[in-house]
Design an enzyme around this catalytic site. Structure first.
Site, short mmCIF file in Angstrom:
data_model
loop_
_atom_site.label_atom_id
_atom_site.label_comp_id
_atom_site.label_asym_id
_atom_site.label_seq_id
_atom_site.Cartn_x
_atom_site.Cartn_y
_atom_site.Cartn_z
N ALA A 102 -42.93 -122.21 -5.28
CA ALA A 102 -43.93 -121.31 -4.70
C ALA A 102 -44.90 -122.06 -3.79
O ALA A 102 -45.31 -121.55 -2.73
CB ALA A 102 -44.70 -120.60 -5.81
N ASP A 131 -43.11 -122.84 -0.58
CA ASP A 131 -43.06 -121.63 0.25
C ASP A 131 -44.40 -121.35 0.92
O ASP A 131 -44.45 -120.90 2.07
CB ASP A 131 -42.64 -120.43 -0.61
CG ASP A 131 -41.22 -120.55 -1.12
OD1 ASP A 131 -40.89 -119.87 -2.12
OD2 ASP A 131 -40.44 -121.32 -0.53
N SER A 148 -8.30 -138.84 7.34
CA SER A 148 -8.13 -138.25 6.01
C SER A 148 -7.83 -139.39 5.03
O SER A 148 -7.76 -140.56 5.42
CB SER A 148 -6.98 -137.24 6.02
OG SER A 148 -5.81 -137.85 6.52
N LYS A 165 -15.25 -136.64 -5.32
CA LYS A 165 -14.55 -136.00 -4.20
C LYS A 165 -14.97 -134.54 -4.17
O LYS A 165 -14.42 -133.70 -4.89
CB LYS A 165 -13.04 -136.12 -4.35
CG LYS A 165 -12.31 -135.62 -3.11
CD LYS A 165 -10.83 -135.81 -3.19
CE LYS A 165 -10.20 -135.37 -1.88
NZ LYS A 165 -10.54 -133.99 -1.50
N ARG A 212 -14.69 -131.58 10.90
CA ARG A 212 -13.64 -132.58 11.06
C ARG A 212 -12.62 -132.14 12.10
O ARG A 212 -12.14 -132.93 12.90
CB ARG A 212 -12.93 -132.83 9.72
CG ARG A 212 -11.85 -133.91 9.82
CD ARG A 212 -10.85 -133.81 8.66
NE ARG A 212 -11.45 -134.04 7.38
CZ ARG A 212 -11.64 -135.24 6.84
NH1 ARG A 212 -11.28 -136.32 7.51
NH2 ARG A 212 -12.18 -135.35 5.65
N LYS A 255 -13.14 -146.58 -2.84
CA LYS A 255 -13.15 -147.35 -1.60
C LYS A 255 -13.42 -148.83 -1.88
O LYS A 255 -14.27 -149.16 -2.72
CB LYS A 255 -14.24 -146.82 -0.66
CG LYS A 255 -14.09 -145.36 -0.28
CD LYS A 255 -15.30 -144.87 0.51
CE LYS A 255 -15.17 -143.39 0.84
NZ LYS A 255 -16.37 -142.85 1.51
N LYS A 302 -6.95 -137.67 -7.41
CA LYS A 302 -7.14 -136.25 -7.69
C LYS A 302 -7.03 -135.96 -9.19
O LYS A 302 -6.24 -136.56 -9.90
CB LYS A 302 -6.08 -135.43 -6.94
CG LYS A 302 -6.19 -135.48 -5.42
CD LYS A 302 -7.44 -134.78 -4.95
CE LYS A 302 -7.31 -134.21 -3.57
NZ LYS A 302 -6.37 -133.16 -3.35
N CYS A 339 21.88 -128.94 5.70
CA CYS A 339 22.81 -128.17 6.54
C CYS A 339 23.34 -129.10 7.62
O CYS A 339 22.57 -129.83 8.26
CB CYS A 339 22.09 -126.98 7.15
SG CYS A 339 22.95 -126.23 8.56
N CYS A 375 22.37 -124.37 14.05
CA CYS A 375 21.67 -123.60 13.02
C CYS A 375 20.37 -123.04 13.58
O CYS A 375 19.51 -123.79 14.05
CB CYS A 375 21.38 -124.51 11.82
SG CYS A 375 20.42 -123.69 10.52
#
Length: 671
Positions: free
Chosen positions: A33, A36, A81, A115, A136, A290, A314, A426, A432
């Protein structure tokens, strides 16, 4: 008037101080407050005296008028990346590669960070003042989001403190805390607006608003993780040291950044963060690891579009159960047959998943998968959905066997699997239709021949109507023929023809990449182009000669050799050249054959140049046999110091490396 100016200055200083305490130090001194109230007082004074409003005033975060579209900003230093690892074994293998590459028994310490699951941005400060910000994008070019970034309270409009560089590019992640995400969706449900699937989508949607006033209403925040451009100033020679310096200047940095002395400590950090993940209050999908030493980072260098000195570890992806309704087989650019599971749609990690890759026949056999099975789906790396396992205890009675095709589902050609390879292919080649489509899409893509406006749907129609069979046929297209395609008027057709004409002028590296040779990505194509110089030399190269190119082993060398040995491929290349595809003659950069004071030397440029751009200087130095590096190390032979040279100059002097100024560089270039 002076007292008003003084009052404004004091209010701005006070508000910036409390923003710093709140967003950077996480230690607010005053209630919201009171903040603000101070903001209202400042805004009222600026309304009465608009001529005294400054660009870095806290009131200027509220957003400017809407934009018609985002303009582009080219990154002076590419935003790379990171490679990913998903388990301890892969991380330890990465750790070993780092140790092996350094080869000098130097101790490696690791700077470990969260991350964040948000949007990567770069923010440029000139003389401490925020002047631009960009996404990016593709790593080389991003969207100008300056007006939107200025609305984010966590990001300082002006840095404070001493020894701030003349030009400093701060890089980090804009993200949305969980509470803010829930509030946005709650409001959207109440008003009938768009509900976001996850905080990352909400952050990206908020940051890419054409109307900054909308962005200003979203509770976005920011953490810094690195630096891009650095001119006219110094920074510490460790990654952690740099982050701590940014924090002193008022840039938010996560308090979870940790220095680890060993791989074991890194793993302990990873597991601790994984344990704390539910209580963080914002989404993360792993940790970033890193090499802390900038000198060691320089020694390790980069591969393709990622550094060798960093990796993203990850977390296990989120999983859900659903049913396999069918298995279909897709044909890729190189003929690879990939089975794809068609699923009963299910939400996984905030995304509705209806398809999942099954990779190859071995994977189907390993899973013991049958059509109709109940399966566990994971978004691997939180991106690509895959089937993890079959829930055998709940297998329905009416499941069916998955039959791998012996003939291509598109062209009917035989499907073959080379001994020792997991992938079946293939054998139809460009006969194809599926391979032809994917090959042509690759050929015209941005990083290949870069044909503007030639989208996937156009390629699909060109192949289906049999207008195009080989890449060379693209350059024979006329506006008249193109207007026969769906949603293709005369103006758009002419634009595509013009783009094809423009694309004829390319580079040897882009051309090689566009050919779609197996295992030859951008980095390998660039290496082949630089080593051999001409198409003729590359076509004549033996497998042994090809392996002399950095990072080209026996497998890649064999693919390249076999490609050029195939008569149909040589014919396509001849047709392309006949249609006018060309590139500049090679620049000879064999240092042993160049009579130049720069030949064979590793050179570093620092500071600003007045007589030519940095890119032009780099190009001239490379032409004269130099290797231009980005940072100073013991391997550096020469430093060229322009105006406001900073930490690189200081380090060169400390190491006793030869230093010359711009005038001397120009004299030597002229000689």
């Amino acid at each position: 008037m002076e007292s008003i100016e003084q009052q404004l200055t004091e209010l701005r200083t006070t508000l910036c101080h409390h923003e710093y305490l709140y967003h950077v130090m996480d230690a607010p001194e005053i209630p919201d407050a009171e903040y603000d109230r101070l903001m209202r007082e400042l805004r009222e004074l600026e309304t009465k005296h608009p001529e005294l409003i400054t660009p870095d005033s806290p009131t200027q975060r509220v957003g400017a008028a809407p934009l018609a579209a985002f303009s582009q900003i080219r990154h002076e230093v590419p935003m790379l990346s990171l490679d990913n690892v998903f388990d301890e074994e892969s991380f330890l293998a990465f750790n070993k590669r780092v140790q092996d590459r350094l080869k000098n028994n130097e101790k490696v310490t690791w700077c470990c960070e969260l991350k964040l699951d948000g949007l990567a941005v770069s923010i440029l400060y000139e003389n401490g003042v925020l002047v631009s910000a960009a996404t990016r994008g593709d790593g080389t070019t991003g969207e100008d989001i300056t007006s939107n970034v200025r609305t984010i309270r966590a990001i300082p409009l002006k840095l404070h403190g001493e020894n701030i560089p003349a030009r400093l590019e701060v890089r980090g992640e804009v993200f949305l805390p969980q509470a803010g995400f829930e509030k946005i969706n709650e409001d959207a449900r109440r008003t009938g607006g768009k509900v976001f699937a996850n905080p990352r989508n909400a952050a990206a949607g908020s940051l890419r608003q054409l109307d900054p006033r909308i962005t200003a209403k979203r509770p976005l925040t920011f953490f810094c993780y690195g630096v891009g451009v650095l001119e006219g100033g110094e920074l510490p020679d460790t990654h952690l040291g740099r982050l701590l310096q940014f924090k002193k200047w008022g840039v938010p940095v996560s308090d979870r950044v940790t220095l680890c002395e060993s791989a074991e400590e890194v793993l302990a950090f990873y597991h601790k963060v994984e344990e704390d993940r539910p209580t963080l209050g914002f989404d993360i999908d792993g940790v970033v690891i890193k090499v802390n030493s900038l000198e060691q980072q320089e020694q390790l260098g980069f591969v393709a579009r990622a550094p060798r000195w960093a990796v993203a570890f990850k977390f296990p992806a989120q999983e859900q159960m659903t049913f396999v309704r069918d298995v279909e087989f897709q044909v890729g650019r190189t003929g690879a047959i990939t089975p794809v599971a068609r699923l009963e749609p299910v939400h996984v990690a905030g995304v509705l998943v209806s398809n999942a890759t099954l990779h190859n026949a071995d994977e189907i056999e390993r899973l013991g998968l049958r059509i109709g099975d109940k399966v566990v789906i994971r978004r691997a790396g939180d991106v690509i959905p895959q089937v993890v396992n079959v829930v055998l205890s709940e297998r329905p009675e009416d499941t069916r066997e998955v039959v791998f095709p012996t003939h291509c589902p598109v062209c009917g050609s035989d499907v073959e699997r080379v001994e020792g390879e997991a992938v079946a292919r293939c054998t139809g080649g460009l006969i194809c239709g599926a391979q032809r489509k994917e090959s042509l899409k690759h050929f015209v893509s941005r990083r290949a021949m870069d044909v503007d406006g030639m989208g996937d749907k156009i390629i699909d129609q060109l192949v289906e109507k049999e207008y195009v069979h080989t890449p060379a046929d693209l350059f024979k297209l006329t506006a008249g023929k193109l207007t026969g395609l769906e949603r293709m008027g005369p103006k758009l057709a002419q634009n595509v023809v013009n783009a094809l004409e423009k694309a004829k002028e390319t580079t040897f590296a882009r051309f090689l990449y566009a050919l779609g040779i197996r295992e030859v990505g951008e980095a390998t194509a660039a290496g082949l182009a630089a080593y051999f110089g001409t198409l003729e030399a590359l076509e004549a190269a033996s497998i042994e000669e090809l392996q002399k190119v950095p990072d080209v082993g026996i497998v890649v060398a064999s693919h390249v050799h076999n490609f050029f040995a195939e008569e149909s491929n040589r014919n396509v290349i001849s047709e392309l050249l006949a249609e006018g595809v060309h590139w500049p003659a090679p620049i000879v950069i064999n240092a042993e054959e160049i009579d130049s004071p720069f030949a064979g030397k590793t050179v570093v440029l620092t500071g600003s140049l007045s007589q030519m751009s940095r890119d032009d200087a780099k190009a001239r130095l490379v032409e004269l046999g130099a290797k231009v590096a980005g940072s100073v190390s013991k391997k550096t032979d020469l430093v060229i110091a322009g105006e406001a040279a900073g930490s690189k100059l200081a380090k060169a002097q400390e190491l006793g490396i030869e230093v010359i100024d711009e005038a001397e560089m120009l004299r030597l270039l002229g000689s």
